[in-house]
Design a protein around this motif. Structure first.
Motif, short mmCIF file in Angstrom:
data_model
loop_
_atom_site.label_atom_id
_atom_site.label_comp_id
_atom_site.label_asym_id
_atom_site.label_seq_id
_atom_site.Cartn_x
_atom_site.Cartn_y
_atom_site.Cartn_z
N UNK A 1 16.49 -33.48 -21.68
CA UNK A 1 15.48 -32.56 -21.15
C UNK A 1 14.20 -33.28 -20.76
N UNK A 2 13.77 -34.21 -21.59
CA UNK A 2 12.56 -35.00 -21.27
C UNK A 2 12.80 -35.84 -20.02
N UNK A 3 13.94 -36.52 -19.96
CA UNK A 3 14.24 -37.37 -18.80
C UNK A 3 14.28 -36.54 -17.51
N UNK A 4 14.91 -35.37 -17.56
CA UNK A 4 14.98 -34.51 -16.38
C UNK A 4 13.59 -34.03 -15.96
N UNK A 5 12.79 -33.63 -16.93
CA UNK A 5 11.44 -33.15 -16.62
C UNK A 5 10.57 -34.27 -16.05
N UNK A 6 10.70 -35.46 -16.60
CA UNK A 6 9.92 -36.59 -16.05
C UNK A 6 10.36 -36.92 -14.63
N UNK A 7 11.67 -36.81 -14.37
CA UNK A 7 12.15 -37.05 -13.00
C UNK A 7 11.64 -35.98 -12.03
N UNK A 8 11.50 -34.76 -12.52
CA UNK A 8 10.96 -33.68 -11.69
C UNK A 8 9.46 -33.88 -11.46
N UNK A 9 8.75 -34.28 -12.49
CA UNK A 9 7.31 -34.47 -12.39
C UNK A 9 6.95 -35.69 -11.54
N UNK A 10 7.71 -36.76 -11.70
CA UNK A 10 7.47 -38.01 -10.96
C UNK A 10 8.74 -38.41 -10.20
N UNK A 11 9.10 -37.67 -9.15
CA UNK A 11 10.39 -37.91 -8.50
C UNK A 11 10.51 -39.24 -7.76
N UNK B 1 4.81 -44.98 -17.48
CA UNK B 1 3.38 -44.93 -17.75
C UNK B 1 3.02 -43.66 -18.52
N UNK B 2 3.59 -42.51 -18.13
CA UNK B 2 3.29 -41.26 -18.82
C UNK B 2 3.68 -41.36 -20.29
N UNK C 1 -3.38 -34.03 -26.04
CA UNK C 1 -2.68 -33.02 -26.84
C UNK C 1 -1.95 -33.63 -28.03
N UNK C 2 -1.88 -34.95 -28.07
CA UNK C 2 -1.21 -35.62 -29.19
C UNK C 2 -2.21 -36.47 -29.97
N UNK C 3 -3.47 -36.01 -30.04
CA UNK C 3 -4.53 -36.71 -30.75
C UNK C 3 -4.66 -38.17 -30.27
N UNK C 4 -4.60 -38.32 -28.97
CA UNK C 4 -4.75 -39.63 -28.30
C UNK C 4 -3.60 -40.59 -28.61
N UNK C 5 -2.50 -40.09 -29.13
CA UNK C 5 -1.30 -40.91 -29.30
C UNK C 5 -0.49 -40.84 -28.02
N UNK C 6 0.35 -41.83 -27.82
CA UNK C 6 1.23 -41.80 -26.66
C UNK C 6 2.43 -40.89 -26.95
N UNK C 7 3.02 -40.29 -25.91
CA UNK C 7 4.24 -39.51 -26.15
C UNK C 7 5.34 -40.35 -26.83
N UNK C 8 5.44 -41.62 -26.47
CA UNK C 8 6.43 -42.48 -27.12
C UNK C 8 6.15 -42.59 -28.62
N UNK C 9 4.89 -42.75 -28.98
CA UNK C 9 4.52 -42.84 -30.40
C UNK C 9 4.88 -41.54 -31.14
#
Length: 144
Positions: A70-80, A88-89, A96-104
């Motif tokens: 779901x994350x991969x599909x949404x990222x492909x839609x957001x940044x096609x 980079x995202x 929204x993640x207290x300045x943490x990265x989504x990966x973290x």
């Protein structure tokens, strides 16, 4: 929960590893995100990548797979047009993640972190979760 054939699970495994390869994350990070046991080493990912071995069909693993796809599909839609923007995202601190990265968030919080990231990047999934929570709240009020 549906059962997949061996071939379907191998193909799903390869697709998930391919998504995470596109995110340019390390083998150790993949293992943490997938929640694989400590006996699996980063060097074993080649077996999953090549289709020689499939992820276990546990509810926990299938839940993680669903969120990763779901994350991969949404990222492909957001940044096609830019795989670099997807990476980079995932690596850019987010308010929204207290300045943490989504990966973290995914690495530190496991399955819950995967769901948080999916809700953030996949608005349709976020709306579905919100609707389900609202319906459950209304049902609880009606029962009381």
């Amino acid at each position: 929960m549906s059962q997949f054939s061996t071939e379907e699970m191998q193909a799903l495994t390869q697709a998930v590893v391919r998504h995470m390869d596109e995110w340019n994350i390390s083998g150790e990070e993949m293992l943490l995100i997938l929640g694989l046991d400590s006996e699996v080493r980063p060097r074993h990912l080649a077996m999953y990548r090549n289709g020689d071995k499939a992820f276990p069909q546990t509810p926990e693993m299938l839940n993680r797979i669903e969120h990763i796809v779901g994350i991969a599909d949404a990222l492909r839609t957001t940044f096609p047009f830019s795989s670099q923007m997807r990476v980079l995202w995932l690596r850019k601190p987010h308010r929204r993640f207290q300045r943490r990265t989504p990966l973290a968030v995914m690495l530190e919080e496991g399955a819950d972190g995967l769901m948080k990231i999916r809700i953030e990047v996949d608005c349709a999934y976020g709306y579905a979760i919100n609707d389900a929570l609202h319906a459950a709240s209304q049902a609880g009020k009606a029962a009381a």
